[in-house]
Design a protein around this motif. Structure first.
Motif, mmCIF file in Angstrom:
data_model
loop_
_atom_site.group_PDB
_atom_site.id
_atom_site.type_symbol
_atom_site.label_atom_id
_atom_site.label_comp_id
_atom_site.label_asym_id
_atom_site.label_seq_id
_atom_site.Cartn_x
_atom_site.Cartn_y
_atom_site.Cartn_z
ATOM 1 N N ASP A 23 -12.977 3.285 -1.477
ATOM 2 C CA ASP A 23 -12.964 2.028 -2.231
ATOM 3 C C ASP A 23 -11.757 1.891 -3.161
ATOM 4 O O ASP A 23 -11.708 0.979 -3.979
ATOM 5 C CB ASP A 23 -14.268 1.834 -3.021
ATOM 6 C CG ASP A 23 -14.586 2.991 -3.958
ATOM 7 O OD1 ASP A 23 -13.668 3.739 -4.346
ATOM 8 O OD2 ASP A 23 -15.768 3.150 -4.310
ATOM 9 N N THR A 24 -10.768 2.776 -3.015
ATOM 10 C CA THR A 24 -9.604 2.754 -3.901
ATOM 11 C C THR A 24 -8.322 2.991 -3.112
ATOM 12 O O THR A 24 -8.270 3.886 -2.272
ATOM 13 C CB THR A 24 -9.728 3.837 -4.999
ATOM 14 O OG1 THR A 24 -10.970 3.659 -5.685
ATOM 15 C CG2 THR A 24 -8.583 3.763 -5.989
ATOM 16 N N GLU A 35 -7.841 3.897 5.762
ATOM 17 C CA GLU A 35 -6.445 4.180 6.134
ATOM 18 C C GLU A 35 -6.041 3.409 7.393
ATOM 19 O O GLU A 35 -4.891 2.994 7.524
ATOM 20 C CB GLU A 35 -6.241 5.680 6.348
ATOM 21 C CG GLU A 35 -6.217 6.470 5.062
ATOM 22 C CD GLU A 35 -6.191 7.980 5.260
ATOM 23 O OE1 GLU A 35 -5.743 8.669 4.329
ATOM 24 O OE2 GLU A 35 -6.632 8.467 6.329
ATOM 25 N N LYS A 36 -6.987 3.215 8.324
ATOM 26 C CA LYS A 36 -6.698 2.422 9.529
ATOM 27 C C LYS A 36 -6.526 0.943 9.188
ATOM 28 O O LYS A 36 -5.675 0.267 9.758
ATOM 29 C CB LYS A 36 -7.835 2.570 10.543
ATOM 30 C CG LYS A 36 -7.891 3.905 11.223
ATOM 31 C CD LYS A 36 -9.062 3.960 12.171
ATOM 32 C CE LYS A 36 -9.233 5.355 12.746
ATOM 33 N NZ LYS A 36 -10.456 5.463 13.556
ATOM 34 N N VAL A 90 0.844 -1.192 0.000
ATOM 35 C CA VAL A 90 0.000 0.000 0.000
ATOM 36 C C VAL A 90 0.880 1.244 0.000
ATOM 37 O O VAL A 90 1.774 1.390 0.847
ATOM 38 C CB VAL A 90 -0.954 0.023 1.215
ATOM 39 C CG1 VAL A 90 -1.748 1.325 1.272
ATOM 40 C CG2 VAL A 90 -1.875 -1.184 1.194
ATOM 41 N N VAL A 91 0.625 2.140 -0.940
ATOM 42 C CA VAL A 91 1.333 3.421 -1.039
ATOM 43 C C VAL A 91 0.506 4.515 -0.375
ATOM 44 O O VAL A 91 1.031 5.335 0.375
ATOM 45 C CB VAL A 91 1.619 3.782 -2.516
ATOM 46 C CG1 VAL A 91 2.210 5.171 -2.647
ATOM 47 C CG2 VAL A 91 2.530 2.742 -3.144
ATOM 48 N N ARG A 92 -0.815 4.507 -0.648
ATOM 49 C CA ARG A 92 -1.727 5.461 -0.011
ATOM 50 C C ARG A 92 -3.156 5.033 -0.247
ATOM 51 O O ARG A 92 -3.442 4.233 -1.136
ATOM 52 C CB ARG A 92 -1.513 6.881 -0.527
ATOM 53 C CG ARG A 92 -2.018 7.131 -1.921
ATOM 54 C CD ARG A 92 -1.724 8.566 -2.392
ATOM 55 N NE ARG A 92 -2.241 8.773 -3.725
ATOM 56 C CZ ARG A 92 -3.391 9.365 -4.012
ATOM 57 N NH1 ARG A 92 -4.156 9.821 -3.035
ATOM 58 N NH2 ARG A 92 -3.788 9.506 -5.264
ATOM 59 N N VAL A 93 -4.049 5.548 0.564
ATOM 60 C CA VAL A 93 -5.483 5.326 0.382
ATOM 61 C C VAL A 93 -6.028 6.522 -0.380
ATOM 62 O O VAL A 93 -5.816 7.671 0.017
ATOM 63 C CB VAL A 93 -6.192 5.153 1.743
ATOM 64 C CG1 VAL A 93 -7.702 5.161 1.572
ATOM 65 C CG2 VAL A 93 -5.722 3.881 2.427
ATOM 66 N N ALA A 110 -15.031 7.344 5.425
ATOM 67 C CA ALA A 110 -14.715 6.083 4.751
ATOM 68 C C ALA A 110 -13.214 5.996 4.441
ATOM 69 O O ALA A 110 -12.591 4.960 4.659
ATOM 70 C CB ALA A 110 -15.536 5.944 3.468
ATOM 71 N N ARG A 111 -12.653 7.094 3.960
ATOM 72 C CA ARG A 111 -11.214 7.088 3.669
ATOM 73 C C ARG A 111 -10.414 6.894 4.958
ATOM 74 O O ARG A 111 -9.460 6.107 4.999
ATOM 75 C CB ARG A 111 -10.779 8.374 2.978
ATOM 76 C CG ARG A 111 -9.267 8.376 2.700
ATOM 77 C CD ARG A 111 -8.805 9.544 1.897
ATOM 78 N NE ARG A 111 -9.145 10.797 2.546
ATOM 79 C CZ ARG A 111 -8.977 11.987 1.990
ATOM 80 N NH1 ARG A 111 -8.477 12.101 0.784
ATOM 81 N NH2 ARG A 111 -9.309 13.074 2.649
#
Length: 161
Positions: A44-45, A92-93, A37-40, A87-88
């Motif tokens: 949903d992406t 991220e958590k 994972v680089v970033r959220v 949601a984001r």
């Protein structure tokens, strides 16, 4: 005799080429990848870095197949934006930067440069689907491209916080 050798050689080469193109019946070209994972991006992406093979790393935005989360851009009401930010933050958590994810059944999305996949993360004893986690937390709904857009502002009116 020369023509016979030529024909036999050609037949052998043709047979070799035909055999080389055969694939096992269960062969899927984009069935499974592991990524970091680089970033959220939103609910949903996620953006990931994929080691395709030694020395070849690619970065892609990956949207979870089968769900839709409230939009951060192109919002229809302030409640949708608030829900999208929640949601984001939830994603991220769950999908921390640097964590490993498993991407299954990868295919190109309608949006350039983005792919669709079933995204999973490891939790102590098994791989867990992003789709299930976000729906269970009320941060996304089941959705397919054949369905109409999700009315997030209407849903927000009935949402319990």
């Amino acid at each position: 005799m020369g023509k016979l050798r030529y024909l036999l050689g050609f037949a052998a080469l043709f047979g070799h080429l035909a055999h080389a193109q055969e694939q096992p019946p269960d062969w899927e070209p984009y069935e499974l990848y592991y990524a970091t994972v680089v970033r959220v991006v939103d609910g949903d992406t996620i953006q990931v870095s994929v080691d395709l093979w030694p020395g070849l790393v690619a970065e892609y935005s990956v949207r979870e197949r089968g769900i839709d989360a409230p939009e951060l851009r192109r919002v229809d009401c302030e409640e949708e934006r608030t829900w999208a930010e929640e949601a984001r933050a939830q994603l991220e958590k769950l999908y921390e930067v640097g964590s490993t994810v498993r991407l299954e059944n990868v295919e190109y999305d309608a949006y350039s440069g983005r792919v669709l996949a079933e995204i999973r993360r490891w939790r102590s004893d098994r791989w867990i689907y992003l789709e299930d986690e976000m729906i269970e937390r009320g941060m996304a709904v089941s959705w397919t491209p054949e369905m109409s857009d999700v009315p997030w502002c209407v849903l927000a009116l009935t949402r319990e916080e």
